[in-house]
Design a protein around this motif. Structure first.
Motif, short mmCIF file in Angstrom:
data_model
loop_
_atom_site.label_atom_id
_atom_site.label_comp_id
_atom_site.label_asym_id
_atom_site.label_seq_id
_atom_site.Cartn_x
_atom_site.Cartn_y
_atom_site.Cartn_z
N MET A 171 -62.45 5.04 -15.16
CA MET A 171 -61.60 4.41 -16.18
C MET A 171 -62.14 4.88 -17.54
O MET A 171 -62.74 4.12 -18.29
CB MET A 171 -61.64 2.90 -16.05
N THR A 195 -62.38 7.06 -21.27
CA THR A 195 -61.71 7.44 -22.51
C THR A 195 -62.56 8.45 -23.24
O THR A 195 -63.77 8.26 -23.39
CB THR A 195 -61.47 6.21 -23.41
N ASP A 243 -57.18 8.71 -22.71
CA ASP A 243 -57.58 8.16 -21.42
C ASP A 243 -57.47 9.30 -20.41
O ASP A 243 -56.36 9.62 -19.95
CB ASP A 243 -56.65 7.01 -21.00
N GLN A 251 -55.12 6.21 -15.29
CA GLN A 251 -54.14 5.96 -16.35
C GLN A 251 -53.66 4.52 -16.41
O GLN A 251 -53.25 4.05 -17.47
CB GLN A 251 -52.93 6.88 -16.16
N VAL A 279 -52.68 -1.39 -18.64
CA VAL A 279 -53.69 -0.52 -19.24
C VAL A 279 -54.66 -1.37 -20.05
O VAL A 279 -54.31 -2.45 -20.53
CB VAL A 279 -53.06 0.56 -20.14
N MET A 314 -58.87 2.48 -21.82
CA MET A 314 -59.02 2.10 -20.42
C MET A 314 -60.40 1.56 -20.07
O MET A 314 -60.59 1.00 -18.99
CB MET A 314 -58.68 3.29 -19.52
#
Length: 313
Positions: free
Chosen positions: A43, A45, A54, A58, A90, A95
């Motif tokens: 997860m 970024t 991200d 997603q 999200v 994320m």
């Protein structure tokens, strides 16, 4: 002998963060270790100057009541928001936010690679890549992708049954900023080479601008896994332009190779734990290729460890 009520969590993705929070809520002391510079795992970024992408998972979905309740609680606090339909969620502003929330107030050591785990006089100690030693711990929970868990355990002289059965598909991910306007939020062609194209600006709480994450299909990624990043970037941008039927004029492009992107073969068990050693493992590879699976697995392992160390097993 009374067991130490301290637990080392290896990995700060969703499974590790959920395990850490569940254990802390049960009154145990936890220490989280992660090799990355920031928490989140897949997860993830990526930031480059003013740009944000991200570039891993997603969105999230909930199939069961436990994760649905967690998402609802996060939404009330502004940690998550719906995106391109009510079934997709999200993190906000990126994320990593849900994982960061789970780990808030807990002890987390980022940029720390654990090379070996060892047991001495009934307690666990961890050796990191910089020569540091951490411990003692009453239990260790490893929440890496299954192949990395197997490698760590094998190099340390330990094993957990069936870890080696879990398998993953790789994924090349391209982060692209471009000139011009572009509408839409998410398309999933699933045709070589493009599996998914996501517009970061279409997600709630994100900056404006044309910023795309392009995920290659598993098969194409596997066939091109060792190719230079420049080749991957050119191929995926060209393919994305065809899918979107636009001319993409890049101002920024970089690629990330996920060797263990999505679970292909799961074990169909909630988690693994050896009470004789105080050694366990959890992750999406236990239950399936979903963020929710990582959450459920981490929580299940934490409950088992808490029962063991609190003397309730």
């Amino acid at each position: 002998m009374k067991k130490r009520r301290t637990v080392a969590i290896l990995g700060a993705g969703m499974a590790g963060a959920t395990a850490a929070r569940t254990l802390a809520d049960a009154g145990l002391t936890v220490q989280v270790f992660d090799k990355g510079r920031a928490v989140g795992g897949r997860m993830a970024t990526r930031r480059s100057a003013s740009l944000q992408f991200d570039h891993g998972a997603q969105f999230m979905r909930a199939h069961g009541s436990a994760f649905a309740a967690r998402l609802a609680a996060w939404e009330k606090r502004g940690i998550v928001a719906p995106w391109v339909g009510s079934e997709r969620w999200v993190g906000v502003p990126d994320m990593t936010a849900p994982v960061g929330d789970l780990l808030a107030g807990l002890s987390v050591r980022s940029a720390t690679t654990i090379m070996r785990i060892r047991r001495d006089d009934g307690a666990w100690y961890l050796d990191d890549a910089g020569g540091g030693v951490h411990g003692p711990f009453g239990a260790v929970a490893v929440t890496f992708p299954a192949p990395q868990i197997a490698a760590l355990l094998d190099g340390s002289g330990y094993a957990l049954a069936d870890v080696g059965r879990a398998s993953y598909a790789p994924c090349w991910s391209v982060m692209l900023a471009a000139e011009g306007g572009l509408t839409g939020g998410l398309i999933e062609p699933r045709e070589d080479p493009v599996g998914l194209i996501a517009s970061d600006a279409s997600k709630p709480g994100r900056p404006e601008g044309v910023r795309l994450t392009i995920h290659a299909t598993a098969g194409w990624s596997r066939r091109h896994l060792e190719e230079p990043r420049e080749t991957i970037i050119a191929s995926l941008i060209e393919a994305a332009a065809r899918q979107l039927r636009v001319s993409l004029r890049p101002t920024h492009a970089e690629a990330h190779r996920w060797r263990y992107a999505q679970v292909e073969t799961a074990l169909d068990v909630a988690s693994l734990y050896d009470p004789a050693l105080g050694l366990g493992a959890a992750g999406d590879w236990c239950l399936g290729a979903r963020i929710e699976a990582a959450y459920d697995s981490g929580a299940a392992l934490a409950r088992t460890i808490a029962a063991d160390l609190n003397g309730d097993a």
